[in-house]
Structure formats: C-alpha cells, structure tokens
Design a protein around this motif. Structure first.
Motif, mmCIF file in Angstrom:
data_model
loop_
_atom_site.group_PDB
_atom_site.id
_atom_site.type_symbol
_atom_site.label_atom_id
_atom_site.label_comp_id
_atom_site.label_asym_id
_atom_site.label_seq_id
_atom_site.Cartn_x
_atom_site.Cartn_y
_atom_site.Cartn_z
ATOM 1 N N ILE A 115 17.929 -7.313 -10.930
ATOM 2 C CA ILE A 115 18.195 -7.077 -12.066
ATOM 3 C C ILE A 115 19.322 -8.053 -12.734
ATOM 4 C CG2 ILE A 115 18.602 -5.223 -14.057
ATOM 5 C CD1 ILE A 115 16.168 -4.622 -11.903
ATOM 6 N N ASP A 116 18.862 -9.012 -13.919
ATOM 7 C CA ASP A 116 19.966 -9.795 -14.374
ATOM 8 C C ASP A 116 20.739 -9.082 -15.559
ATOM 9 O OD1 ASP A 116 19.176 -11.596 -12.462
ATOM 10 O OD2 ASP A 116 17.876 -12.665 -13.953
ATOM 11 N N LEU A 117 22.050 -9.060 -15.534
ATOM 12 C CA LEU A 117 22.987 -8.550 -16.267
ATOM 13 C C LEU A 117 23.806 -9.450 -16.829
ATOM 14 C CD1 LEU A 117 23.660 -5.515 -13.677
ATOM 15 C CD2 LEU A 117 22.623 -5.055 -16.178
ATOM 16 N N LEU A 128 19.504 -8.217 -18.861
ATOM 17 C CA LEU A 128 18.600 -9.476 -19.556
ATOM 18 C C LEU A 128 17.120 -9.626 -19.246
ATOM 19 C CD1 LEU A 128 21.063 -12.451 -20.054
ATOM 20 C CD2 LEU A 128 20.218 -10.955 -21.663
ATOM 21 N N GLU A 129 17.076 -9.151 -17.932
ATOM 22 C CA GLU A 129 15.745 -9.472 -17.232
ATOM 23 C C GLU A 129 15.414 -8.431 -16.157
ATOM 24 O OE1 GLU A 129 12.858 -12.926 -16.208
ATOM 25 O OE2 GLU A 129 15.077 -13.620 -15.795
ATOM 26 N N ASP A 130 14.466 -7.969 -15.723
ATOM 27 C CA ASP A 130 14.208 -7.390 -14.104
ATOM 28 C C ASP A 130 13.207 -8.295 -13.563
ATOM 29 O OD1 ASP A 130 14.972 -4.474 -15.165
ATOM 30 O OD2 ASP A 130 13.712 -4.961 -16.815
ATOM 31 N N ASN A 131 13.798 -8.646 -12.228
ATOM 32 C CA ASN A 131 12.972 -9.542 -11.349
ATOM 33 C C ASN A 131 12.451 -8.755 -10.532
ATOM 34 O OD1 ASN A 131 13.495 -12.369 -12.538
ATOM 35 N ND2 ASN A 131 15.646 -11.500 -12.173
ATOM 36 N N LEU A 132 11.075 -8.554 -10.462
ATOM 37 C CA LEU A 132 10.502 -7.411 -9.535
ATOM 38 C C LEU A 132 9.375 -8.213 -8.527
ATOM 39 C CD1 LEU A 132 9.865 -4.761 -12.081
ATOM 40 C CD2 LEU A 132 11.796 -5.029 -10.575
ATOM 41 N N LEU A 394 25.108 -11.804 -13.833
ATOM 42 C CA LEU A 394 25.297 -11.122 -12.708
ATOM 43 C C LEU A 394 23.783 -10.759 -12.270
ATOM 44 C CD1 LEU A 394 26.495 -9.609 -10.289
ATOM 45 C CD2 LEU A 394 26.644 -7.504 -11.904
ATOM 46 N N ARG A 395 22.998 -10.950 -11.047
ATOM 47 C CA ARG A 395 22.003 -10.576 -10.663
ATOM 48 C C ARG A 395 22.566 -9.546 -9.594
ATOM 49 N NH1 ARG A 395 17.065 -14.134 -8.906
ATOM 50 N NH2 ARG A 395 17.256 -14.051 -11.247
ATOM 51 N N ALA A 396 21.994 -8.015 -9.920
ATOM 52 C CA ALA A 396 22.392 -7.251 -9.153
ATOM 53 C C ALA A 396 21.120 -6.700 -8.391
ATOM 54 C CB ALA A 396 22.529 -5.904 -9.552
ATOM 55 N N THR A 412 26.661 -13.631 -8.546
ATOM 56 C CA THR A 412 27.201 -14.280 -9.842
ATOM 57 C C THR A 412 26.966 -15.706 -10.197
ATOM 58 O OG1 THR A 412 28.756 -12.490 -10.058
ATOM 59 C CG2 THR A 412 29.385 -14.397 -11.604
ATOM 60 N N ARG A 413 26.189 -16.084 -11.232
ATOM 61 C CA ARG A 413 25.858 -17.486 -11.579
ATOM 62 C C ARG A 413 26.770 -17.839 -12.740
ATOM 63 N NH1 ARG A 413 19.514 -17.588 -11.953
ATOM 64 N NH2 ARG A 413 20.055 -15.851 -13.355
ATOM 65 N N PHE A 414 27.267 -19.254 -12.627
ATOM 66 C CA PHE A 414 27.984 -19.514 -13.791
ATOM 67 C C PHE A 414 27.586 -20.757 -14.280
ATOM 68 C CE2 PHE A 414 30.479 -22.682 -11.945
ATOM 69 C CZ PHE A 414 30.695 -22.374 -10.631
#
Ligand SMILES: Nc1ncnc2c1ncn2[C@@H]1O[C@H](COP(=O)(O)OP(=O)(O)OP(=O)(O)O)[C@@H](O)[C@H]1O
Ligand SMILES: [Mg+2]
Lengths: 446, 230
Positions: A115-117, A128-132, A394-396, A412-414
């Motif tokens: 889950i991208d936050l 921002l987005e759910d990657n499933l 953040l991708r959780a 955490t991507r920057f």
C-alpha cells in the motif's frame, strides 16, 4: 553523528550493497541494464502511536479489498447494491472473466499487498495506491537493515527499533497458510526481470525454491517440480512473480513462454495455491481506488481509518467539470499504467499540452483519474556531505495468513530531484530504511 | 531437503568450471606475463597454442589487453568470469548471498584490473576472490550435492586445462583421483566406461592429450552407456 561519521557510514553501506549485488533492472532502448539501487542512510522514522494507527488502517483496508475481490468474482453484491458502477469493474484491464466463480484456498486473494502512502505536511497520511498484484520492494529494506547493523552497531544499540528482517518469516507463514500440500516455490520470469534480485533474495530467506516456468509441470491435475534426477516433487503453493497474463498460455496469453501450461486449471480445482490470486488487478485499478472507502463501509460496516487522496473520476460529469476547472492543481493518472509512467502534474504542462490532455480526457474519461496534489513531507537525505530535503513516500506491506499482518517497516522511496514528486526507482529514485520505533518519536542520532 | 532442477544442477556444474577456468588461466597468464615484460614479443603465440585458443592478437600489448579484459572475446579471462557470474547469480538460494558475493567482488576486481597499469596485482585480487568463493561455498553450503556439483565442475575443468597445457603426468593423476571420489556424490549420471578409460589414460607415461580431452568432455553426455546399467 557528525559529518565525517555520516560520510564513512554512507560509503561503507553502499560498498556492502554493491558487494551483495543489490540491484534492480531497467530496460533502456530495448536493452536490459542493471543498476545499483542507492540507499540513503537517513531512515524514515515512525513512532509507536503512528504505527498503531497505520496498522489498524492498513489491516482494515486490505480486509475490505479482499472481500471486494471475492465479491466481484462471486456474488457481485456491491454492484447489485449500486455502490460501485459496473462499468468500473468490467471495463478495467484488471478484471479477468476467467476468474469468475473461482475461490482460492481460505478465500485469500491478497496474500501480499503493497500500500503506497504519503504523509502530508500536517502529519495526515494518505493512501495513494493499493498494489495487490505483485507488489515488490520488501527485500531492499531487509538487506539494508542487515548491512546498516553491520556498518554501525552503535546506532542500533541506542535506538529501540523493530526488527524488519522477519519479513521472510511472515512471508513463509503466508505461504504455509495456503499451501495445499507439497513444496513452496517462488516463480520468477528469470534473471532479466527488474526485480530478479528480490526474487532470489526472498527465496534464499524463506527457504522456498526459486524456479522458472520450465522447471514446473502439470500432470494428473497436480503441479510438480522436476528434480535433476528425474524425480517429481509436488508443489502446493506458488508465490508467482509473473503477471496474470503470462501465467498460463492455455488460459491467458497463448504466446507466453515463461508460464506453465494448465496451472490455472488445477488452481481452479484447488490443487495448488497461487499468490497473489489471479484477477486481483480488478481491485488495484486506479479507478477502483476511488471506491475503497465505500468498500470499507460496505463490507466491514466500519468508518475508513486511512484516507484516500481526494480523487476525482472524470467519468462523472460533476468531477469532469471540476477537473477541467482546477486542472493546474491536480495530478492526472492513466489507470492502466504503473511505475510512475502515466503520472502527470497539471501545473507542469504548457497550454497546448493541457488542451490536448483535456480533449483526450473527454474522449476516454474512464482512462484517467485526477487527484489533488498532496504536498507531502520531505525527509532529509544525505547527499554530497549535506542533509537536503527530498520528497519521500512509503510502501507498507500487509501479509495475510490467519490474520492480516502488517510489516513493521516498509520501503521508503525518495526522489533524487529536489523539484520532483516522483519517487519511483525506474525514474532514478533511491530508497531508505524505514524504522518503526518501539517508543514514540524520541531524539535519535541520524 | 535439497531438491535441484536440471537447470540448477547444470548451472552449479558450470559455475565450478568457469571459476576454475578463471583461476587457472590467471595463474598461467601471470607466469607468462613476467617473461613477456622484456622478453620476446611473440611469447603469447606459444601461450595460445598451449591453451588451445585461436591467436587473434596483433601484438604483445594487444594480447594482454584483449586476452585478459576484452569481454567480447569469448576466450578472454574476463568473458569466462562473466560466465561464472551468469551462473552464480541465478543460484543465490542454493549457494547463499555470502558465497555469491565473492563472484561479484571478483567482477569488480576484474574491472579495476582493466584500467590498471599493473594488472597482475588486481588480477591477484580476482584470484583471491575465487579462492574465497570456493572456501565459502565449502563452508556454508549444507547440501552435499550442491557442493559436489561445484567441485565436480572444478575438477573436470582442471583436467581439461591441464591436458591442454601439457601439465605433468602426476598433476593429472592427482586431479583424476579427486574426480573419482567426487563424482559419485553429485547424483549426476555419468559414463563409468569413460571414467575407467580416463583412469587408464592417466597411467600412461606420455598422456594422450586429445583423448583425455575428448573423454572428459563427454563424461556426462546424454546417450551414455554406463556400466552400471540404465
Ligand atoms: N496526489 C499526489 N500528490 C502528490 N504526488 C503524487 C500524487 N500521486 C502520485 N504522486 C507521486 O507520484 C508517484 C507515483 O504515483 P502512483 O503510485 O500513483 O503511480 P504508479 O505509476 O502506480 O507508481 P508505482 O506503481 O511505482 O507505485 C508517487 O509515489 C508520488 O511520489
Ligand atoms: Mg504507486
């Protein structure tokens, strides 16, 4: 830590990343290139209270999404009750008619969710987005933690940080939970896949076998791994890192050479588990994202804990009007794209480009969503001996076994570019470790 | 339980072979290099003959540059190291990240050697990493068949190279002895007729090089007629 200390820590860490071949691949002008995935030594820190909040919200979200997928390929109550318009479900590229009526082991579809936050300046988190489908990236913070602990034990002595190398254990638990009997394998398209490092690293740490399609066969309604002595070993769960369309040439794209003929037939019979379930794309469509808060109320009868970024669907007339009027303040996303491609900011466009975009929008309103631009928080990165602020998301990761489990870390991507909101690795970004602190945010050294 | 696919057993075997090829050819090259510094311009002629590789080089410098470092020359040491890496990188879960790292480090050392004025020093680092790789593989890999496949590749390659280089009779015999003890632990099917023949050939004073190469290279051919039946 002083500047010299940070410099040498950063050098050591990046040297070790190179030693272990921590890379991701990209295709440039048709050729495959691997590049090192740069790690920034300053971690993202998340306090105890905050993580409790995120944990609750993430579990809730993934439960609802799992229910949604089950419903869509089953009873379709949510459509019949007019909560989600059916054209959003069936017109999206993620919906697979082949999955109708198929129910995976233990009714789990979303074994691994990414889950991208982002966190806005006022501290509010937005999804921002759910990657499933095949969310990737967990291996990077795992190995980063390993390397950082070696490079500076003192930091970890002085800060109470949750272990994150347990991701492999969590993943193994999720695998074992749905395994229907036999070995567990990780199915990779091969070493020229962008995430090959991750595939092989997760195989090493979960103890699952890393395989390519030609090492597996379907026989007598079961899946087998063929040993070099010719012995056949039954496989009960496949963590597949190849997309639905390439999974089985007999059921999906017939041109696929990386899949396994008939694997989908035996999956349908319940003789093997596929993680994640085929057809999940129906729920991680950027258009469906808009409806996730509704799903939560509908399936769980709960208030959504995590918020979406304010989103508009040009498909609705009212929203189309708003999007055109407020074009400059919005970010537009092509629902069929990923990896940061097809994401454009209204503000950055010339008048000409805007006009062209709007006419495209009118022609294919279902193809795009628009979102308010969230001025999300910068986190310092250490660059050329200085700390400078950069946008970071953040991708959780949420894994499903008996219960949903939230990994107490994340990717955490920057963005390397000071003016950019785009953090994707394929766009040149780097990553950070994500520390979940056992106490609330306290002053730490880094 | 260690289960291995045909692909992986193949890759383990070739990882053993290419790592050995890099190791032995660097050692051999280092020996020659010293004599080439001020000696005969065409010493590399002989070297190519001994290694059984085509002499496509135009001068001593060209030879040093391309034979060692030209990735696109299939006979170069660098090309062989890349082949070792290509096999290693798909075996992470079999051999472990720690073991794999030494092949990665050998690649970095090779790249450094390429741009160095004193390539022997850096090539020595390549050798150091190969040796560390073998040591780590031996120490950290639990599965006997995985370990044995790498070692088998190493032995086969060494016998092949020693035969080509006309290495002494006793060295060959020693390597064959090690091959005999290793081969059964790999689970691979091999021709025991050919192995027996190899043992016989090695006993001969003037070891027939071509026959040895032929037999060792076909030891694992598909349509083998083994003594021990099917
Ligand atoms: N509403 C927004 N406000 C500000 N920045 C945004 C917004 N939406 C997206 N971004 C930026 O663009 C990046 C990519 O967005 P998004 O995740 O929606 O696209 P994607 O193509 O699906 O990428 P990926 O699949 O790699 O996650 C985000 O990580 C973020 O940095
Ligand atoms: Mg995203």
């Amino acid at each position: 830590m002083n500047k010299e200390g940070m410099n040498s820590y950063s050098d050591t860490v990046n040297e070790l990343l190179a030693r272990y071949g921590v890379r991701f691949g990209i295709y440039k002008n048709g050729t495959f290139k691997e590049q090192l995935f740069p790690l920034d030594i300053i971690p993202r820190k998340i306090g105890q209270k905050e993580v409790e909040y995120l944990e609750k919200g993430l579990k809730q979200r993934v439960m609802a999404l799992n229910e949604f997928i089950k419903d869509i390929y089953g009873e379709k109550k949510i459509i019949r009750n007019n909560v989600i318009p059916e054209e959003f479900v069936y017109m999206g590229s993620g919906y697979l008619a082949q999955c109708e009526g198929v129910c995976p082991a233990k009714e789990i579809y979303t074994h691994i969710s990414g889950i991208d936050l982002v966190q806005a300046k006022d501290g509010q988190w937005f999804v921002l987005e759910d990657n499933l489908r095949i969310p990737s990236g967990a291996s990077y913070p795992m190995i980063a933690r390993d390397i950082c602990r070696k490079s500076s034990p003192a930091i970890f002595e002085k800060n109470a940080i949750y272990e994150n190398r347990n991701y492999a254990k969590m993943l193994r638990k999720a695998m074992d939970h749905v395994n229907v009997g036999g070995h567990t394998v990780i199915l990779t398209p091969g070493r020229y896949n962008a995430a090959y490092f991750e595939h092989s690293y997760l195989a090493e740490h979960t103890g699952a076998h890393l395989v390519t399609g030609n090492e597996l066969v379907v026989e007598n309604d079961h899946l087998y791994f063929v040993d070099y002595s010719g012995r056949k070993e039954k496989v009960g769960a496949v963590y597949r890192r190849i997309s639905d369309e390439y999974l089985d040439p007999m059921n999906f794209n017939s041109e696929s050479v990386i899949g396994i003929p008939h694997i989908y037939d035996i999956y349908r019979k319940g003789n093997v588990s596929l993680m994640n379930a085929p057809g999940n794309g129906v729920a991680d469509d950027k258009g469906i994202y808009y409806f996730v808060p509704e799903m939560i109320s509908y399936y769980l009868d709960e208030e959504p804990i995590l918020h979406n970024a304010p989103t508009y669907l040009p498909f609705y007339e009212k929203d189309m009007k708003y999007v055109i009027e407020n074009f400059d303040d919005l970010v537009l996303k092509d629902v069929a794209e990923a990896g940061g491609y097809g994401v454009v900011f209204g503000q950055g466009m010339t008048k000409d480009e805007k006009e062209r975009f709007i006419s495209m929008l009118k022609k294919e309103p279902r193809r795009f969503i628009a979102q308010e631009v969230i001025d999300f928080r910068d986190i310092d990165i250490f660059e050329d001996g200085e700390k400078v602020p950069r946008k970071a998301d953040l991708r959780a990761f949420v894994l499903m076994a008996e219960e949903p489990m939230v990994w107490k870390s994340g990717l955490t991507r920057f963005s390397r570019n000071p003016d950019s909101f785009i953090v994707n690795s394929s766009q040149g970004g780097g990553f950070k470790d994500t520390w979940v602190l056992e106490n609330d945010l306290s002053p730490t050294i880094l | 339980m260690a289960i291995l696919s045909v692909e992986h057993s193949d890759q383990l075997y070739w990882l053993g072979r290419y790592s050995e090829r890099v190791y032995t050819t660097i050692k051999e090259f280092a020996k020659r290099f010293d004599s080439m510094i001020e000696l005969r311009e065409h010493d590399y002629d002989e070297y190519c003959k001994a290694q059984d590789i085509p002499n496509i080089y135009s001068s001593k410098d060209d030879f040093i540059k391309r034979y060692c470092f030209d990735e696109s020359d299939p006979n170069s040491i660098h090309a062989n190291l890349i082949r070792a890496y290509d096999n290693a990188v798909v075996l992470r879960e079999e051999i472990g990240s720690e073991t794999l790292a030494y092949i990665q480090l050998a690649i970095y050392a090779m790249n450094k050697a390429k741009s160095s004025d004193a390539p022997l020093i850096q090539l020595q680092r390549v050798v150091d990493n190969i040796v560390a790789f073998w040591g780590m593989a031996d120490d950290s890999i639990d599965s006997e068949s995985v370990r044995s496949l790498i070692k088998l590749g190493k032995r086969v390659e060494r016998i092949d190279l020693y035969a080509r280089m006309n290495m002494g009779h006793s060295e060959l015999k020693r390597e064959l002895k090690r091959l005999n003890t290793r081969i059964g632990r790999t689970g691979l099917r091999y021709s025991s007729v050919k192995l027996a023949h190899l043992n016989y050939l090695a006993e001969m004073e003037n070891t027939p090089k071509d026959m040895i190469i032929e037999e060792i290279e076909s030891l694992f051919d598909e349509d083998i007629n083994t003594l021990d039946g099917k």
